[in-house]
Design a protein around this motif. Structure first.
Motif, PDB file in Angstrom:
ATOM      1  N   ASN A  10       0.808  -1.226   0.000  1.00 17.33           N
ATOM      2  CA  ASN A  10       0.000   0.000   0.000  1.00 17.33           C
ATOM      3  C   ASN A  10       0.838   1.271   0.000  1.00 17.33           C
ATOM      4  O   ASN A  10       0.325   2.358  -0.249  1.00 17.33           O
ATOM      5  CB  ASN A  10      -0.943   0.009   1.219  1.00 17.33           C
ATOM      6  CG  ASN A  10      -0.205  -0.192   2.514  1.00 17.33           C
ATOM      7  OD1 ASN A  10       0.521  -1.177   2.661  1.00 17.33           O
ATOM      8  ND2 ASN A  10      -0.336   0.715   3.459  1.00 17.33           N
ATOM      9  N   ARG A  11       2.156   1.142   0.287  1.00 20.79           N
ATOM     10  CA  ARG A  11       3.001   2.352   0.267  1.00 20.79           C
ATOM     11  C   ARG A  11       4.471   1.949   0.119  1.00 20.79           C
ATOM     12  O   ARG A  11       4.803   0.762   0.109  1.00 20.79           O
ATOM     13  CB  ARG A  11       2.793   3.203   1.525  1.00 20.79           C
ATOM     14  CG  ARG A  11       3.131   2.514   2.832  1.00 20.79           C
ATOM     15  CD  ARG A  11       2.692   3.394   4.009  1.00 20.79           C
ATOM     16  NE  ARG A  11       2.875   2.722   5.287  1.00 20.79           N
ATOM     17  CZ  ARG A  11       3.934   2.860   6.073  1.00 20.79           C
ATOM     18  NH1 ARG A  11       4.922   3.658   5.706  1.00 20.79           N
ATOM     19  NH2 ARG A  11       4.018   2.215   7.209  1.00 20.79           N
ATOM     20  N   LEU A  13       8.223   1.065  -0.956  1.00 21.55           N
ATOM     21  CA  LEU A  13       8.789   0.205  -2.000  1.00 21.55           C
ATOM     22  C   LEU A  13       7.754  -0.786  -2.533  1.00 21.55           C
ATOM     23  O   LEU A  13       7.700  -1.057  -3.737  1.00 21.55           O
ATOM     24  CB  LEU A  13      10.007  -0.548  -1.432  1.00 21.55           C
ATOM     25  CG  LEU A  13      10.696  -1.529  -2.384  1.00 21.55           C
ATOM     26  CD1 LEU A  13      11.253  -0.830  -3.614  1.00 21.55           C
ATOM     27  CD2 LEU A  13      11.817  -2.279  -1.646  1.00 21.55           C
ATOM     28  N   ARG A  33      -2.554  -3.792   5.367  1.00 23.17           N
ATOM     29  CA  ARG A  33      -3.201  -4.093   6.649  1.00 23.17           C
ATOM     30  C   ARG A  33      -4.666  -3.683   6.619  1.00 23.17           C
ATOM     31  O   ARG A  33      -5.512  -4.371   7.147  1.00 23.17           O
ATOM     32  CB  ARG A  33      -2.472  -3.364   7.781  1.00 23.17           C
ATOM     33  CG  ARG A  33      -1.247  -4.100   8.208  1.00 23.17           C
ATOM     34  CD  ARG A  33      -0.775  -3.603   9.517  1.00 23.17           C
ATOM     35  NE  ARG A  33       0.051  -2.412   9.372  1.00 23.17           N
ATOM     36  CZ  ARG A  33       0.815  -1.932  10.338  1.00 23.17           C
ATOM     37  NH1 ARG A  33       0.825  -2.528  11.496  1.00 23.17           N
ATOM     38  NH2 ARG A  33       1.552  -0.874  10.139  1.00 23.17           N
ATOM     39  N   ASN A  81       7.713  -8.166   1.252  1.00 23.44           N
ATOM     40  CA  ASN A  81       8.287  -6.819   1.349  1.00 23.44           C
ATOM     41  C   ASN A  81       7.895  -6.108   2.645  1.00 23.44           C
ATOM     42  O   ASN A  81       8.662  -5.281   3.147  1.00 23.44           O
ATOM     43  CB  ASN A  81       7.801  -5.999   0.130  1.00 23.44           C
ATOM     44  CG  ASN A  81       7.950  -4.518   0.343  1.00 23.44           C
ATOM     45  OD1 ASN A  81       9.033  -3.957   0.176  1.00 23.44           O
ATOM     46  ND2 ASN A  81       6.859  -3.845   0.727  1.00 23.44           N
ATOM     47  N   TYR A  85      10.373  -0.687  10.538  1.00 27.87           N
ATOM     48  CA  TYR A  85      11.528   0.016  11.110  1.00 27.87           C
ATOM     49  C   TYR A  85      11.035   1.383  11.557  1.00 27.87           C
ATOM     50  O   TYR A  85       9.952   1.815  11.155  1.00 27.87           O
ATOM     51  CB  TYR A  85      12.682   0.139  10.106  1.00 27.87           C
ATOM     52  CG  TYR A  85      12.349   0.880   8.829  1.00 27.87           C
ATOM     53  CD1 TYR A  85      12.528   2.250   8.725  1.00 27.87           C
ATOM     54  CD2 TYR A  85      11.855   0.206   7.716  1.00 27.87           C
ATOM     55  CE1 TYR A  85      12.217   2.936   7.557  1.00 27.87           C
ATOM     56  CE2 TYR A  85      11.536   0.877   6.547  1.00 27.87           C
ATOM     57  CZ  TYR A  85      11.724   2.248   6.473  1.00 27.87           C
ATOM     58  OH  TYR A  85      11.403   2.922   5.320  1.00 27.87           O
ATOM     59  N   TYR A 160      15.986  -3.785  14.349  1.00 27.69           N
ATOM     60  CA  TYR A 160      15.674  -3.993  12.926  1.00 27.69           C
ATOM     61  C   TYR A 160      16.637  -5.009  12.313  1.00 27.69           C
ATOM     62  O   TYR A 160      16.210  -6.001  11.699  1.00 27.69           O
ATOM     63  CB  TYR A 160      15.783  -2.636  12.231  1.00 27.69           C
ATOM     64  CG  TYR A 160      15.579  -2.628  10.733  1.00 27.69           C
ATOM     65  CD1 TYR A 160      14.367  -3.014  10.170  1.00 27.69           C
ATOM     66  CD2 TYR A 160      16.598  -2.179   9.887  1.00 27.69           C
ATOM     67  CE1 TYR A 160      14.176  -2.969   8.793  1.00 27.69           C
ATOM     68  CE2 TYR A 160      16.415  -2.120   8.516  1.00 27.69           C
ATOM     69  CZ  TYR A 160      15.200  -2.527   7.967  1.00 27.69           C
ATOM     70  OH  TYR A 160      15.020  -2.473   6.607  1.00 27.69           O
TER      71      TYR A 160
HETATM   72  N1  LIG Z   1      13.441   2.280   2.643  1.00 33.25           N
HETATM   73  C1  LIG Z   1      14.690   1.810   2.705  1.00 33.25           C
HETATM   74  O1  LIG Z   1      15.693   2.560   2.559  1.00 33.25           O
HETATM   75  C2  LIG Z   1      14.932   0.351   2.915  1.00 33.25           C
HETATM   76  C3  LIG Z   1      16.259  -0.092   2.961  1.00 33.25           C
HETATM   77  C4  LIG Z   1      16.503  -1.446   3.153  1.00 33.25           C
HETATM   78  C5  LIG Z   1      15.446  -2.325   3.285  1.00 33.25           C
HETATM   79  N2  LIG Z   1      14.160  -1.868   3.241  1.00 33.25           N
HETATM   80  C6  LIG Z   1      13.076  -2.853   3.385  1.00 33.25           C
HETATM   81  O2  LIG Z   1      12.190  -2.700   2.307  1.00 33.25           O
HETATM   82  C7  LIG Z   1      10.854  -3.035   2.719  1.00 33.25           C
HETATM   83  C8  LIG Z   1       9.943  -1.877   2.381  1.00 33.25           C
HETATM   84  O3  LIG Z   1      10.452  -0.724   3.031  1.00 33.25           O
HETATM   85  P1  LIG Z   1       9.723   0.683   2.905  1.00 33.25           P
HETATM   86  O4  LIG Z   1      10.736   1.727   3.142  1.00 33.25           O
HETATM   87  O5  LIG Z   1       8.884   0.708   1.687  1.00 33.25           O
HETATM   88  O6  LIG Z   1       8.769   0.608   4.198  1.00 33.25           O
HETATM   89  P2  LIG Z   1       7.492   1.496   4.577  1.00 33.25           P
HETATM   90  O7  LIG Z   1       7.335   2.646   3.664  1.00 33.25           O
HETATM   91  O8  LIG Z   1       7.598   1.732   6.047  1.00 33.25           O
HETATM   92  O9  LIG Z   1       6.282   0.466   4.308  1.00 33.25           O
HETATM   93  C9  LIG Z   1       6.223  -0.687   5.084  1.00 33.25           C
HETATM   94  C10 LIG Z   1       5.104  -1.561   4.588  1.00 33.25           C
HETATM   95  O10 LIG Z   1       5.032  -2.699   5.453  1.00 33.25           O
HETATM   96  C11 LIG Z   1       3.710  -2.771   5.984  1.00 33.25           C
HETATM   97  N3  LIG Z   1       3.683  -3.295   7.333  1.00 33.25           N
HETATM   98  C12 LIG Z   1       4.302  -2.800   8.435  1.00 33.25           C
HETATM   99  N4  LIG Z   1       3.949  -3.502   9.514  1.00 33.25           N
HETATM  100  C13 LIG Z   1       3.080  -4.461   9.083  1.00 33.25           C
HETATM  101  C14 LIG Z   1       2.345  -5.481   9.726  1.00 33.25           C
HETATM  102  N5  LIG Z   1       2.399  -5.660  11.054  1.00 33.25           N
HETATM  103  N6  LIG Z   1       1.553  -6.279   8.968  1.00 33.25           N
HETATM  104  C15 LIG Z   1       1.461  -6.106   7.632  1.00 33.25           C
HETATM  105  N7  LIG Z   1       2.111  -5.139   6.964  1.00 33.25           N
HETATM  106  C16 LIG Z   1       2.915  -4.326   7.693  1.00 33.25           C
HETATM  107  C17 LIG Z   1       3.214  -1.329   5.986  1.00 33.25           C
HETATM  108  O11 LIG Z   1       1.810  -1.305   6.094  1.00 33.25           O
HETATM  109  P3  LIG Z   1       1.062  -0.031   6.808  1.00 33.25           P
HETATM  110  O12 LIG Z   1       0.986   1.042   5.758  1.00 33.25           O
HETATM  111  O13 LIG Z   1      -0.270  -0.567   7.203  1.00 33.25           O
HETATM  112  O14 LIG Z   1       1.913   0.384   7.980  1.00 33.25           O
HETATM  113  C18 LIG Z   1       3.732  -0.860   4.647  1.00 33.25           C
HETATM  114  O15 LIG Z   1       2.938  -1.319   3.608  1.00 33.25           O
HETATM  115  C19 LIG Z   1      10.931  -3.317   4.216  1.00 33.25           C
HETATM  116  O16 LIG Z   1      10.968  -4.707   4.429  1.00 33.25           O
HETATM  117  C20 LIG Z   1      12.238  -2.674   4.639  1.00 33.25           C
HETATM  118  O17 LIG Z   1      12.814  -3.333   5.733  1.00 33.25           O
HETATM  119  C21 LIG Z   1      13.878  -0.550   3.062  1.00 33.25           C
END
Ligand SMILES: NC(=O)c1ccc[n+]([C@@H]2O[C@H](COP(=O)([O-])OP(=O)(O)OC[C@H]3O[C@@H](n4cnc5c(N)ncnc54)[C@H](OP(=O)(O)O)[C@@H]3O)[C@@H](O)[C@H]2O)c1
Length: 268
Positions: A10-11, A13, A33, A81, A85, A160
């Motif tokens: 939903n948001r 990556l 969610r 995905n 964090y 994390y």
């Molecule tokens: N951004 C970076 O620089 C970076 C770097 C390395 C790795 N990553 C990894 O890449 C992935 C995506 O990162 P992002 O930056 O796009 O994260 P984000 O913007 O914080 O989005 C996180 C996603 O995970 C969902 N989520 C969180 N808690 C959940 C739960 N309890 N049950 C189901 N869904 C849940 C969120 O849903 P809600 O909207 O409902 O909260 C949202 O859709 C993650 O696994 C992160 O660890 C990111």
């Protein structure tokens, strides 16, 4: 055309992955969610939204049952995905305000990033077995990788990083078990991605002390990636690189940890 399930679509990556894969004409099921608020995701032509809450052990089974109805029971690629964090990223074990805060963050991180991912993979295995590609991609992070942490001298991101490392290890266990069944289970680090446009909470601390810690963390990234220009990718850029790596996965990549550049060392 292939069928993809992307968790946390939903948001951030996850949304960019869904947009990219749907634009290529694939069948995409994105989890959220709360599907009623996933309006950008549900507006993408060809995308279905399914509810998934990783802290609820029943939720992944319900999601898999719903995806079975939508796809006829086969999924080619699962991209795990969804992840958690927060502004605690720059903290180490000794800089949390209290042990209670550390314990709570470790439990939350482990519940979502490790146990949640394992339960998702388990629930979708029957659908993946019926799929053609049998790829399971866990979106991981440099912060959870031992090789990165040693080279970067990165002692931060403890809750994390430890939870992501646990999930990487779980992915390896699946990879070993299913090595002879045509599966590719792997962890994929997307590099640095600026997902602040859709973030609920900023991962960048607001206090001067917190920002100094954050900069120490960025300096550690530079130690591991000295050629990095400090530019953080857009979600669209990171999604395109991740999808390229996923498309090029070979049987020998089963059980590997790769970066978005398709190697094991170009972290950013
Ligand atoms: N951004 C970076 O620089 C970076 C770097 C390395 C790795 N990553 C990894 O890449 C992935 C995506 O990162 P992002 O930056 O796009 O994260 P984000 O913007 O914080 O989005 C996180 C996603 O995970 C969902 N989520 C969180 N808690 C959940 C739960 N309890 N049950 C189901 N869904 C849940 C969120 O849903 P809600 O909207 O409902 O909260 C949202 O859709 C993650 O696994 C992160 O660890 C990111």
């Amino acid at each position: 055309m292939a069928t993809y399930v992307i968790t946390g679509a939903n948001r951030g990556l996850g949304l960019a992955l869904a947009q990219h894969l749907a634009a290529e004409g694939n069948q995409v099921i994105g989890t959220a969610r709360d599907p009623s608020t996933a309006t950008t995701l549900s507006a993408i032509p060809g995308v279905h939204v399914v509810a998934l809450e990783l802290t609820d052990p029943e939720s992944s089974k319900t999601a898999a049952a719903e995806v079975t109805k939508l796809t006829g029971g086969a999924v080619d690629v699962l991209i795990a995905n969804a992840g958690y964090y927060s502004e605690t990223l720059p903290l180490d074990f000794e800089t949390y305000p209290s042990d209670d805060a550390l314990i709570e963050d470790m439990k939350t991180s482990f519940d979502i990033n490790a146990i949640g991912a394992v339960l998702t993979i388990k629930a979708f295995l029957p659908l993946l077995k019926a799929g053609k590609q049998k790829k399971v991609v866990y979106i991981s992070t440099p912060a959870g990788n031992p090789q990165f942490s040693r080279v970067a001298k990165n002692y931060m991101s403890v809750s994390y990083g430890v939870s992501k490392a646990a999930a990487d290890y779980a992915v390896l266990k699946f990879a070993i078990k299913y090595a002879d069944e045509g599966f590719i289970f792997m962890s994929l680090s997307p590099g640095g991605v600026d997902t602040s446009a859709t973030a609920k909470v900023s991962a960048i601390p607001t206090t001067p002390e917190g920002q100094a810690r954050f900069m120490r963390m960025v300096e550690s990234f530079l130690r591991a990636s000295p050629k990095w220009d400090r530019r953080v990718q857009t979600p669209e850029e990171a999604a395109a690189k991740c999808i390229d790596v996923i498309n090029k996965l070979k049987p020998e990549d089963n059980g590997r940890f790769l970066t978005h550049h398709g190697d094991e060392t170009t972290w950013f």
